[in-house]
Scaffold this active site. Structure first.
Site, mmCIF file in Angstrom:
data_model
loop_
_atom_site.group_PDB
_atom_site.id
_atom_site.type_symbol
_atom_site.label_atom_id
_atom_site.label_comp_id
_atom_site.label_asym_id
_atom_site.label_seq_id
_atom_site.Cartn_x
_atom_site.Cartn_y
_atom_site.Cartn_z
ATOM 1 N N ASN A 181 0.723 -1.332 -0.056
ATOM 2 C CA ASN A 181 -0.011 0.100 0.184
ATOM 3 C C ASN A 181 0.917 1.475 0.089
ATOM 4 O O ASN A 181 1.439 1.516 0.972
ATOM 5 C CB ASN A 181 -0.710 -0.060 1.168
ATOM 6 C CG ASN A 181 -1.643 1.305 1.519
ATOM 7 O OD1 ASN A 181 -1.774 2.048 0.459
ATOM 8 N ND2 ASN A 181 -2.294 1.512 2.395
ATOM 9 N N LYS A 234 0.163 4.011 -0.185
ATOM 10 C CA LYS A 234 -0.526 5.708 0.499
ATOM 11 C C LYS A 234 -0.247 6.712 -0.507
ATOM 12 O O LYS A 234 -0.524 6.460 -1.864
ATOM 13 C CB LYS A 234 -0.072 5.677 1.825
ATOM 14 C CG LYS A 234 -0.055 4.395 2.825
ATOM 15 C CD LYS A 234 0.044 4.736 4.111
ATOM 16 C CE LYS A 234 -0.110 3.404 4.902
ATOM 17 N NZ LYS A 234 -0.050 3.678 6.331
ATOM 18 N N HIS A 289 -9.673 1.260 4.778
ATOM 19 C CA HIS A 289 -8.347 1.608 5.574
ATOM 20 C C HIS A 289 -8.473 2.400 6.667
ATOM 21 O O HIS A 289 -9.200 3.318 6.581
ATOM 22 C CB HIS A 289 -7.194 1.874 4.478
ATOM 23 C CG HIS A 289 -6.041 2.168 5.406
ATOM 24 N ND1 HIS A 289 -5.378 2.850 6.068
ATOM 25 C CD2 HIS A 289 -4.752 1.281 5.159
ATOM 26 C CE1 HIS A 289 -4.156 2.908 6.344
ATOM 27 N NE2 HIS A 289 -3.718 1.466 5.814
ATOM 28 N N GLU A 313 -7.038 4.788 7.730
ATOM 29 C CA GLU A 313 -6.917 6.251 7.649
ATOM 30 C C GLU A 313 -8.129 6.698 6.777
ATOM 31 O O GLU A 313 -8.536 7.932 6.964
ATOM 32 C CB GLU A 313 -5.743 6.541 6.615
ATOM 33 C CG GLU A 313 -4.411 6.171 7.321
ATOM 34 C CD GLU A 313 -3.186 5.997 6.722
ATOM 35 O OE1 GLU A 313 -2.136 5.711 7.080
ATOM 36 O OE2 GLU A 313 -3.420 5.868 5.203
ATOM 37 N N GLU A 335 -5.518 -4.529 10.670
ATOM 38 C CA GLU A 335 -4.683 -3.511 11.061
ATOM 39 C C GLU A 335 -4.996 -2.883 12.180
ATOM 40 O O GLU A 335 -5.850 -1.983 12.371
ATOM 41 C CB GLU A 335 -4.640 -2.624 9.763
ATOM 42 C CG GLU A 335 -5.910 -2.134 9.310
ATOM 43 C CD GLU A 335 -5.989 -0.934 8.736
ATOM 44 O OE1 GLU A 335 -5.001 -0.290 7.828
ATOM 45 O OE2 GLU A 335 -6.748 -0.200 8.394
ATOM 46 N N GLY A 385 2.334 2.808 11.316
ATOM 47 C CA GLY A 385 3.163 4.054 10.991
ATOM 48 C C GLY A 385 3.873 4.570 12.286
ATOM 49 O O GLY A 385 4.576 5.614 12.462
ATOM 50 N N SER A 437 2.784 -2.655 10.435
ATOM 51 C CA SER A 437 4.196 -2.272 10.411
ATOM 52 C C SER A 437 4.919 -3.650 10.225
ATOM 53 O O SER A 437 5.858 -3.966 11.007
ATOM 54 C CB SER A 437 4.489 -1.610 11.722
ATOM 55 O OG SER A 437 4.019 -0.335 11.595
#
Length: 248
Positions: free
Chosen positions: A9, A11, A94, A96, A166, A172, A211
């Site tokens: 991904n 991003k 996701h 985010e 996730e 991150g 991660s």
């Protein structure tokens, strides 16, 4: 036996030049067919990715998709558009997107349904925040998120999805769930899928998306219910991404 899937991904990262170098390096270093490999790239680079990867063993996909088929939805990308540029996968829900764009479980479920109906494989993301983890709400949160999808998909459609766990607190941040922590949630999700469809419970691949790096990939991927990884930062460096692929 579920075949492992390693999906990058990117991003909101990339440029024409950087993408070309990255994709060329991944193609050149890709090992045999031990696992499936894909990259999910920003929409503006999908045509480039199609050109670079056509004929290779690497699939590609989008990072989001509209819940609508077509129409007056400025800025949105439809499932048929993604198919038009050769996408096989698309990420939906996701963390985010859920956090920054306020996507509800119901919106994510509609996107997953639209993607599946259009012939794409949705990679459906679920996961809890640090506060939810520390409050012992992990199972409750991921159950709510996956149940929204189970409510709108029939058994046949469900067999073709991919789920990605996730933990939001591990994205991150450099933090990673221990292999056993991740396995416990993956097993819970598999049980949830199996309650809807025995076949889906056995066949649906559940990726870990918090991660995963070269130094922890092998141990994570050795867990019985971890069927691959949704790779963020490490997918932007060919050597790291290929090391994770090799670990699978």
């Amino acid at each position: 036996m579920r075949r492992k899937l390693i999906a990058g991904n990117w991003k909101m990262n990339g440029s024409l030049a950087a993408n070309g170098n990255l994709l060329a390096s991944i193609k050149a270093g890709l090992p045999g067919s031990a696992c499936d490999v894909a990259v999910c790239v920003p929409a503006v680079y999908l045509a480039q990715t199609q050109s670079e990867l056509s004929g290779s063993k690497i699939a590609w996909g989008g990072q989001d998709v509209s819940a609508h088929e077509s129409g007056a939805y400025t800025g949105e990308v439809s499932a048929t558009m993604l198919r038009d540029v050769g996408c096989r996968y698309v990420i939906v829900g996701h963390s985010e997107r859920r956090s920054y764009h306020n996507e509800s479980d119901e919106v994510v479920a509609r996107k997953a349904l639209r993607a599946a109906a259009s012939g794409l494989t949705p990679i459906i993301c679920v996961g809890e925040s640090l506060e939810e983890r520390e409050s012992g709400e992990t199972d409750e949160v991921v159950a709510r998120q996956i149940d929204a999808v189970l409510a709108v998909m029939d058994e046949e459609s469900l067999k073709g999805v991919v789920v990605a766990y996730e933990p939001v607190w591990a994205i991150g941040t450099g933090k990673t769930a221990t292999p056993q922590m991740a396995q416990d949630v993956h097993a819970f999700l598999r049980q949830r899928l199996g309650a809807k469809s025995v076949v889906a419970g056995e066949k649906v691949r559940i990726l870990y998306g918090g991660s995963m790096k070269p130094d922890n990939a092998k141990e994570l991927l050795s867990m019985p219910d971890i069927d691959g990884g949704l790779i963020g930062g490490a997918s932007l460096k060919a050597s790291d991404f290929l090391a994770i692929v090799n670990a699978a």
